[in-house]
Scaffold this motif. Structure first.
Motif, PDB file in Angstrom:
ATOM      1  N   LYS A  80      31.843  21.454  50.089  1.00  0.00           N
ATOM      2  CA  LYS A  80      31.339  21.525  48.720  1.00  0.00           C
ATOM      3  C   LYS A  80      29.901  21.037  48.667  1.00  0.00           C
ATOM      4  O   LYS A  80      29.432  20.340  49.587  1.00  0.00           O
ATOM      5  CB  LYS A  80      32.218  20.764  47.735  1.00  0.00           C
ATOM      6  N   PHE A  88      30.034  23.010  43.655  1.00  0.00           N
ATOM      7  CA  PHE A  88      30.529  24.314  44.105  1.00  0.00           C
ATOM      8  C   PHE A  88      31.266  24.178  45.419  1.00  0.00           C
ATOM      9  O   PHE A  88      30.778  23.509  46.340  1.00  0.00           O
ATOM     10  CB  PHE A  88      29.354  25.291  44.262  1.00  0.00           C
ATOM     11  N   LEU A  90      32.554  25.673  48.954  1.00  0.00           N
ATOM     12  CA  LEU A  90      31.968  26.602  49.922  1.00  0.00           C
ATOM     13  C   LEU A  90      33.038  27.034  50.910  1.00  0.00           C
ATOM     14  O   LEU A  90      34.009  26.323  51.133  1.00  0.00           O
ATOM     15  CB  LEU A  90      30.859  25.902  50.721  1.00  0.00           C
ATOM     16  N   THR A  94      29.958  31.758  52.633  1.00  0.00           N
ATOM     17  CA  THR A  94      28.931  31.486  51.609  1.00  0.00           C
ATOM     18  C   THR A  94      27.756  30.725  52.200  1.00  0.00           C
ATOM     19  O   THR A  94      27.930  29.865  53.069  1.00  0.00           O
ATOM     20  CB  THR A  94      29.495  30.615  50.458  1.00  0.00           C
ATOM     21  N   ASP A  96      25.102  27.811  52.082  1.00  0.00           N
ATOM     22  CA  ASP A  96      25.087  26.466  51.507  1.00  0.00           C
ATOM     23  C   ASP A  96      23.947  26.462  50.468  1.00  0.00           C
ATOM     24  O   ASP A  96      22.784  26.608  50.850  1.00  0.00           O
ATOM     25  CB  ASP A  96      24.796  25.488  52.663  1.00  0.00           C
ATOM     26  N   SER A 128      28.080  31.566  46.898  1.00  0.00           N
ATOM     27  CA  SER A 128      29.086  30.701  46.265  1.00  0.00           C
ATOM     28  C   SER A 128      29.192  30.950  44.763  1.00  0.00           C
ATOM     29  O   SER A 128      30.087  30.413  44.103  1.00  0.00           O
ATOM     30  CB  SER A 128      28.704  29.238  46.483  1.00  0.00           C
ATOM     31  N   CYS A 130      26.634  30.057  42.828  1.00  0.00           N
ATOM     32  CA  CYS A 130      25.932  28.911  42.223  1.00  0.00           C
ATOM     33  C   CYS A 130      24.907  29.331  41.165  1.00  0.00           C
ATOM     34  O   CYS A 130      24.730  28.621  40.166  1.00  0.00           O
ATOM     35  CB  CYS A 130      25.270  28.055  43.304  1.00  0.00           C
ATOM     36  N   SER A 153      32.878  35.678  50.356  1.00  0.00           N
ATOM     37  CA  SER A 153      32.036  34.966  49.401  1.00  0.00           C
ATOM     38  C   SER A 153      32.531  35.229  47.977  1.00  0.00           C
ATOM     39  O   SER A 153      32.596  34.305  47.155  1.00  0.00           O
ATOM     40  CB  SER A 153      30.567  35.333  49.613  1.00  0.00           C
ATOM     41  N   MET A 156      35.298  33.037  47.062  1.00  0.00           N
ATOM     42  CA  MET A 156      34.837  31.680  46.729  1.00  0.00           C
ATOM     43  C   MET A 156      34.277  31.625  45.307  1.00  0.00           C
ATOM     44  O   MET A 156      34.485  30.646  44.591  1.00  0.00           O
ATOM     45  CB  MET A 156      33.761  31.271  47.741  1.00  0.00           C
ATOM     46  N   ASN A 160      35.448  29.159  42.384  1.00  0.00           N
ATOM     47  CA  ASN A 160      34.505  28.290  41.668  1.00  0.00           C
ATOM     48  C   ASN A 160      34.536  28.580  40.165  1.00  0.00           C
ATOM     49  O   ASN A 160      34.532  27.652  39.351  1.00  0.00           O
ATOM     50  CB  ASN A 160      33.087  28.477  42.225  1.00  0.00           C
TER      51      ASN A 160
END
Ligand code: SAM
Length: 295
Positions: A80, A88, A90, A94, A96, A128, A130, A153, A156, A160
């Motif tokens: 994370k 988020f 991971l 994904t 970082d 991710s 984000c 991804s 994920m 999230n």
């Protein structure tokens, strides 16, 4: 199971030294994060806090420290990372998330000041999630589509979005921007409704450079998330010519770029119906984001 009551600093002191010896500057924070993970706690531990810890948990902590010494980033060990205002999760599919990419969020907030407006957002190459999820959090009446070639991804992003309570306003699109008609396929999925905001942090590292990056990056970030081709510009060449077909006439596009790529990227954009509105620097003064609109 026997446990002992001990303060955090006494427990991690010798492990901090081990991390410092291999040049890890964030040794103290890393140790506390890894200890937090070993204890399955949700809140990061403080140095002077007393905790109950079992031998099994100490063993697990030391195992995580070994992974860190071997070069695995903390975010990959604990799966994370904090980005903008949220945490988020991971996985190996994904990227970082990087602090530099927060420049994109800041730029959108500056251009769309009414947080209550219902924006239709595209996160192109979402990793991710984000970027798009941070924007959904900032604009509570907006919707976002997350577009990525990697099913791992997108999985994920879904997790999230669920964890952050944003899944009802999220849509997931598994497409490849190298495909000829990706813009048309996307519009079909979107019932021909175009976007107010497009954000993208595409892969922009020149292929030859990837091997020279720190092992935390080259061994743990997915190649597809880093690789920008020979000059680092491949993704821009596929993405930018199509954006004119999917952005609303008064919409705005926010694109992250690598250091020194602005002239090339702006030239591709202006050759395909877009004009430069502004660019933005990251916290270290590097031009990191270009903002485009329709000519
Ligand atoms: C640099 S990462 C950015 C991830 C995330 N937006 C962030 O800022 O942390 C680029 C993303 O683009 C995706 N990607 C790479 N090539 C792609 C392609 N041809 N079509 C669609 N997505 C692609 C990768 O899977 C990766 O998730």
């Amino acid at each position: 199971m026997t446990s002992k009551n001990i303060d955090v600093y006494t427990l991690i002191q010798s492990e901090i030294c081990k991390l410092r010896k291999v040049g890890i500057e964030t040794a103290s924070l890393d140790c506390r994060l890894l200890l937090t993970k070993s204890l399955e706690r949700h809140k990061i531990l403080h140095n002077h806090e007393y905790i109950d810890i079992t031998n099994k948990e100490i063993k697990n902590f030391k195992y995580l420290i070994k992974q860190r010494i071997a070069g695995k980033p903390v975010s990959r060990i604990i799966n994370k990372r904090n980005f903008w205002k949220m945490e988020f999760k991971l996985n190996e599919g994904t990227l970082d998330p990087r602090q530099d990419s927060e420049t994109l969020i800041d730029a959108v907030l500056n251009h769309f000041t009414n947080k209550l407006q219902p924006l239709k957002i595209l996160d192109l190459g979402s990793g991710s999630g984000c970027l798009g999820l941070s924007l959904l959090d900032e604009y509570p009446n907006s919707e976002a589509s997350f577009f990525d070639i990697s099913p791992k991804s997108l999985k994920m992003v879904k997790i999230n979005a669920l964890n952050l309570g944003l899944s009802e306003r999220s849509q997931y699109v598994n497409l490849n921007w190298k495909a000829n008609n990706w813009d048309k396929k996307l519009l079909t999925i979107e019932n021909n409704i175009k976007y107010d905001v497009i954000v993208s942090n595409p892969p922009y590292v020149p292929t030859d450079i990837i091997q020279t990056l720190k092992k935390e990056v080259k061994n743990f970030d997915p190649f597809v998330a880093l690789n920008g081709g020979k000059e680092g510009l491949d993704a821009y060449k596929f993405i930018l010519p199509k954006l004119i077909n999917i952005i609303k006439s008064n919409g705005k596009i926010f694109i992250e770029i690598g250091k020194g790529q602005q002239c090339h990227v702006i030239s591709i954009a202006t050759g395909h119906g877009l004009s430069l509105k502004e660019y933005r620097k990251d916290l270290s003064g590097v031009i990191r984001v270009i903002i485009l609109n329709v000519k």
